[in-house]
Scaffold this motif. Sequence first.
Motif: not given
Length: 383
Positions: A176-184, A368-374, A192-198
């Motif tokens: 969810e939302p499924a489909g193809h997106w630019h965001a990972s 969040y280092l692996t694909p998430t469902m939501r 993950g480069a430069g990530v501070a919070v998730a």
Amino acid sequence: MSAVETTVGIAPGPEPSRRRRRRRRAGAVMGVLVVLLGGAGAGVGAVTLAAPPGTGPVEATAEWARDHGLNWLVTGLEKLQYAVDAPSEGGTPAGGIPRAPGALSDPASTPPLAPVAAGAPLPGEGVWQTVVAAHGRPAVQVTTLRVDDTHTSYLAGVLRMDPVLVRGTLHPGVGEPAGHWHASTSLAGRAGAGVAVAFNGGFKLSDPSHNGYYAEGRTVAPLLPGKASLVLHTDGRADVGAWGTEVWMGPDVASVRQNLLPLVDDGAVNPTCATGGTAEWGSTVGQNAFVHRSGFGVTADGTEVYVAGPALSVCTLGRLLADAGVVRGMELDINPAWVSGTYFHDRPGHTPQGFALFPAEQVPPTHYLTPTMRDWFAWYLRS
């Protein structure tokens, strides 16, 4: 919002043998959904087996059930579990108020948050600690507080971000939302480069509360007037407000994630937090149930605040947001399987190191280092 098996998290406190008995009873409730749906055929089994990393069998089954008209069943089982496994009252946090894992320096010089619980603060309670810095300045700070006067052995985490130093992005889930997106869909590799919070997004888009979703120029679920909306602008800055009156569509809007009604407005907690029902706060165990909850808001100067913890009602979540200076805020998701605040130390060339926001957090920092469902949010250090 989902996972009937994880409605309540148990923190250290009195009467451990009693809690173990309650946990076993709740464990029996956990399996009811799978048993009841076990005869539904390969559809349920396929969802269970194909669940992405971080989603267990019962979570995936509950997701399937909600998506196939059985929201009433999942909610009913959540309420049954809560009846046998409600959080304990009284006591003190085991080990006191912890130092934030990954803290970079001594406590910040800014004034601490006043305790929500009555009486004097515990040592370290409400004291801000810098956990991510940029250009020699605090980019992310966190603190820990007892959740209320009654559930005094439980601790919530409060995280605040400087929008001058970090920028936000809405990320899709593979389910969810499924489909193809630019965001990972994860922070793996270069993502993950430069990530501070998730942290987690909101209720399922199929929830009867009808929450909207817009990103990358596409509307997945309609944006409805009056709904609480977390808006990310193209410059990475966040805002929160009622759609159509406080926030609205424009050329600089990158994404919109709606969830329920505004919880904090003009610095005050929504008075329906204790009296509203499904129309206001969704088809959950109820706004007065004390469960894992999360929320997000912005302060008058634009500081971005995320709050999460166990044993929170809608009202106590709202109070934590308001006490942190939030002028417009909203509830995000509930239940330990989905409430997942993580901050990171960036390690160029290596996997970022994550840290859980509050002690009872059940979603691991590696989630969040692996694909998430939501769907979920991430904030990154600005260049």
